[in-house]
Design a protein around this motif. Structure first.
Motif, PDB file in Angstrom:
ATOM      1  N   LYS A   1       0.828  -1.211   0.000  1.00  0.00           N
ATOM      2  CA  LYS A   1       0.000   0.000   0.000  1.00  0.00           C
ATOM      3  C   LYS A   1       0.864   1.262   0.000  1.00  0.00           C
ATOM      4  N   LEU A   2       2.040   1.187   0.628  1.00  0.00           N
ATOM      5  CA  LEU A   2       2.984   2.316   0.583  1.00  0.00           C
ATOM      6  C   LEU A   2       3.458   2.546  -0.847  1.00  0.00           C
ATOM      7  N   GLU A   3       3.773   1.451  -1.527  1.00  0.00           N
ATOM      8  CA  GLU A   3       4.224   1.555  -2.920  1.00  0.00           C
ATOM      9  C   GLU A   3       3.150   2.202  -3.798  1.00  0.00           C
ATOM     10  N   ALA A   4       1.900   1.785  -3.590  1.00  0.00           N
ATOM     11  CA  ALA A   4       0.786   2.326  -4.380  1.00  0.00           C
ATOM     12  C   ALA A   4       0.632   3.830  -4.171  1.00  0.00           C
ATOM     13  N   LYS A   5       0.982   4.293  -2.948  1.00  0.00           N
ATOM     14  CA  LYS A   5       0.838   5.726  -2.643  1.00  0.00           C
ATOM     15  C   LYS A   5       2.150   6.491  -2.851  1.00  0.00           C
ATOM     16  N   GLY A   6       3.210   5.750  -3.196  1.00  0.00           N
ATOM     17  CA  GLY A   6       4.515   6.390  -3.380  1.00  0.00           C
ATOM     18  C   GLY A   6       5.078   6.976  -2.099  1.00  0.00           C
ATOM     19  N   LYS A   7       4.859   6.259  -0.988  1.00  0.00           N
ATOM     20  CA  LYS A   7       5.316   6.763   0.310  1.00  0.00           C
ATOM     21  C   LYS A   7       6.214   5.758   1.024  1.00  0.00           C
ATOM     22  N   LYS A   8       6.960   6.241   2.005  1.00  0.00           N
ATOM     23  CA  LYS A   8       7.794   5.370   2.849  1.00  0.00           C
ATOM     24  C   LYS A   8       7.419   5.604   4.305  1.00  0.00           C
ATOM     25  N   LEU A   9       7.744   4.627   5.146  1.00  0.00           N
ATOM     26  CA  LEU A   9       7.345   4.709   6.552  1.00  0.00           C
ATOM     27  C   LEU A   9       8.422   4.078   7.427  1.00  0.00           C
ATOM     28  N   ASN A  10       8.728   4.744   8.534  1.00  0.00           N
ATOM     29  CA  ASN A  10       9.653   4.177   9.532  1.00  0.00           C
ATOM     30  C   ASN A  10       8.882   3.242  10.450  1.00  0.00           C
ATOM     31  N   ALA A  11       9.498   2.111  10.785  1.00  0.00           N
ATOM     32  CA  ALA A  11       8.781   1.123  11.603  1.00  0.00           C
ATOM     33  C   ALA A  11       9.731   0.331  12.488  1.00  0.00           C
ATOM     34  N   LEU A  12       9.134  -0.307  13.504  1.00  0.00           N
ATOM     35  CA  LEU A  12       9.847  -1.253  14.363  1.00  0.00           C
ATOM     36  C   LEU A  12       9.191  -2.621  14.220  1.00  0.00           C
ATOM     37  N   LEU A  13       9.994  -3.652  14.355  1.00  0.00           N
ATOM     38  CA  LEU A  13       9.454  -5.017  14.377  1.00  0.00           C
ATOM     39  C   LEU A  13       9.075  -5.356  15.818  1.00  0.00           C
ATOM     40  N   GLN A  14       7.828  -5.766  16.020  1.00  0.00           N
ATOM     41  CA  GLN A  14       7.381  -6.143  17.367  1.00  0.00           C
ATOM     42  C   GLN A  14       7.721  -7.596  17.637  1.00  0.00           C
ATOM     43  N   ILE A  15       8.369  -7.830  18.773  1.00  0.00           N
ATOM     44  CA  ILE A  15       8.787  -9.178  19.161  1.00  0.00           C
ATOM     45  C   ILE A  15       8.002  -9.620  20.393  1.00  0.00           C
ATOM     46  N   ASN A  16       7.443 -10.809  20.329  1.00  0.00           N
ATOM     47  CA  ASN A  16       6.715 -11.366  21.481  1.00  0.00           C
ATOM     48  C   ASN A  16       7.708 -12.147  22.343  1.00  0.00           C
ATOM     49  N   SER A  17       8.603 -11.388  23.001  1.00  0.00           N
ATOM     50  CA  SER A  17       9.699 -12.049  23.720  1.00  0.00           C
ATOM     51  C   SER A  17       9.231 -12.773  24.978  1.00  0.00           C
ATOM     52  N   ALA A  18       8.018 -12.423  25.469  1.00  0.00           N
ATOM     53  CA  ALA A  18       7.475 -13.132  26.630  1.00  0.00           C
ATOM     54  C   ALA A  18       6.742 -14.403  26.205  1.00  0.00           C
ATOM     55  N   LYS A  19       6.557 -14.569  24.894  1.00  0.00           N
ATOM     56  CA  LYS A  19       5.855 -15.733  24.329  1.00  0.00           C
ATOM     57  C   LYS A  19       4.472 -15.929  24.955  1.00  0.00           C
ATOM     58  N   GLU A  20       3.736 -14.811  25.041  1.00  0.00           N
ATOM     59  CA  GLU A  20       2.398 -14.851  25.631  1.00  0.00           C
ATOM     60  C   GLU A  20       1.341 -14.813  24.528  1.00  0.00           C
ATOM     61  N   ASP A  21       0.352 -15.668  24.660  1.00  0.00           N
ATOM     62  CA  ASP A  21      -0.709 -15.758  23.645  1.00  0.00           C
ATOM     63  C   ASP A  21      -1.462 -14.443  23.459  1.00  0.00           C
ATOM     64  N   SER A  22      -1.537 -13.670  24.530  1.00  0.00           N
ATOM     65  CA  SER A  22      -2.311 -12.420  24.476  1.00  0.00           C
ATOM     66  C   SER A  22      -1.568 -11.309  23.730  1.00  0.00           C
ATOM     67  N   LYS A  23      -0.287 -11.524  23.452  1.00  0.00           N
ATOM     68  CA  LYS A  23       0.519 -10.474  22.826  1.00  0.00           C
ATOM     69  C   LYS A  23       0.773 -10.746  21.351  1.00  0.00           C
ATOM     70  N   ALA A  24       0.852  -9.653  20.602  1.00  0.00           N
ATOM     71  CA  ALA A  24       1.227  -9.756  19.187  1.00  0.00           C
ATOM     72  C   ALA A  24       2.750  -9.767  19.092  1.00  0.00           C
ATOM     73  N   GLY A  25       3.229 -10.042  17.884  1.00  0.00           N
ATOM     74  CA  GLY A  25       4.675  -9.987  17.660  1.00  0.00           C
ATOM     75  C   GLY A  25       5.234 -11.296  17.163  1.00  0.00           C
ATOM     76  N   VAL A  26       6.416 -11.205  16.555  1.00  0.00           N
ATOM     77  CA  VAL A  26       7.068 -12.429  16.070  1.00  0.00           C
ATOM     78  C   VAL A  26       7.788 -13.105  17.233  1.00  0.00           C
ATOM     79  N   MET A  27       7.917 -14.405  17.144  1.00  0.00           N
ATOM     80  CA  MET A  27       8.636 -15.140  18.188  1.00  0.00           C
ATOM     81  C   MET A  27      10.133 -14.806  18.113  1.00  0.00           C
ATOM     82  N   PRO A  28      10.804 -14.780  19.270  1.00  0.00           N
ATOM     83  CA  PRO A  28      12.225 -14.417  19.287  1.00  0.00           C
ATOM     84  C   PRO A  28      13.082 -15.261  18.340  1.00  0.00           C
TER      85      PRO A  28
END
Length: 226
Positions: free
Chosen positions: A114-141
Motif C-alpha cells: 500500500k505504501l508503494e501504491a501511494k509512493g510513500k515510505k514509513l519508519n517502523a519497528l518489528l514487534q517481538i513477542n519475547s514473553a511468548k504470551e498468547d495475548s501479545k502480538a509480535g514475532v517469536m524471538p
C-alpha cells in the motif's frame, strides 16, 4: 489536567529516567513516548507545553482525531497499537513518525504494497513477542532476526529502525527482566542492519527496561495522571 500537574508528572518521570539511564551509561540516551490513548487532545497539548514532544496512539482513528485537533503543534506521533489490515491506508495518510507494531512479515508486506501504491515510505519497528504470551502480538524471538532481514529484503518502502516488545505480564520481576533481555539481545544482533531503537518499558516497568538496555519507553499513566 492542568499545566502544573503535567509539569510535575514530566519532571518526576525525567528524573527517574535520568537516574536509570546513568546507571547504564552516561552515553545511554532514552526517548520518552507519551502514550495518550486514554487521554484527551487537551491533555496532550498541556503536556506538550510542559515539554513532552513525542506521543503514541493505539488506534488509527484516535491518532487521526488527535493529530487533526493538534495540527498546529509539531508533535512527533507514533503508532503503537495492533495494526489491522483494513486500516493501513488510513494510517499511511496520517504519516506517523514511527509505526512501532509491525508484528509479522505478512503485515509488513501488506503495508509495503500500500505504501508503494501511494509512493510513500514509513519508519517502523518489528514487534517481538519475547514473553511468548498468547495475548501479545509480535514475532517469536527465534525467528525475529530472520523476519527483520526478510522485511528489509522484500519491503523497500518500510524503513526498519529497530525493535519493540512488551514486558512479560507477570508479577515476577525476574521473568519480566528475562523478556527484556531477550529483546535486547536480538536488538544488538540487528544493529549492523541499522537498528537504532529498542523500544521497551511502560509505566510499570520502564526503569527495569532501561536497565536491560531499552532506549525508548512508552509511558501513559505516569505522565497523564491527575
Amino acid at each position: 489536567m492542568n499545566k502544573q500537574i503535567a509539569t510535575q508528572n514530566l519532571d518526576k518521570l525525567i528524573t527517574k529516567v535520568e537516574a536509570a539511564r546513568l546507571r547504564v551509561s552516561e552515553h545511554h540516551i532514552v526517548k520518552i513516548i507519551g502514550v495518550s490513548k486514554y487521554s484527551t487532545s487537551e491533555d496532550v497539548a498541556t503536556l506538550y507545553e510542559a515539554g513532552q514532544r513525542a506521543f503514541g496512539e493505539n488506534k488509527v482513528q484516535d491518532l487521526k482525531d488527535k493529530s487533526v485537533a493538534l495540527d498546529e503543534l509539531p508533535i512527533e506521533w507514533h503508532f503503537i497499537g495492533r495494526l489491522q489490515k483494513n486500516k493501513i491506508n488510513n494510517l499511511i495518510d496520517l504519516r506517523p513518525s514511527l509505526v512501532q507494531s509491525i508484528d509479522s512479515l505478512e503485515l509488513a508486506q501488506e503495508l509495503n504494497k500500500k505504501l508503494e501504491a501511494k509512493g510513500k515510505k514509513l519508519n517502523a519497528l518489528l514487534q517481538i513477542n519475547s514473553a511468548k504470551e498468547d495475548s501479545k502480538a509480535g514475532v517469536m524471538p527465534e525467528i525475529a532476526i530472520e523476519t527483520y532481514q526478510q522485511i528489509i529484503q522484500t519491503c523497500p518502502n518500510i524503513k526498519l529502525k529497530g525493535v519493540m516488545s512488551i514486558g512479560a505480564h507477570v508479577e515476577d520481576r525476574d521473568i519480566i527482566k528475562e523478556s527484556f533481555l531477550t529483546t535486547k539481545k536480538i536488538f544488538d544482533e540487528l544493529k549492523p542492519l541499522g537498528a537504532k531503537y529498542c523500544s521497551m518499558g511502560m509505566s510499570s516497568d520502564y526503569e527495569l527496561a532501561i536497565a536491560c538496555g531499552s532506549n525508548m519507553i512508552r509511558v501513559g499513566f505516569t505522565l497523564f495522571k491527575n
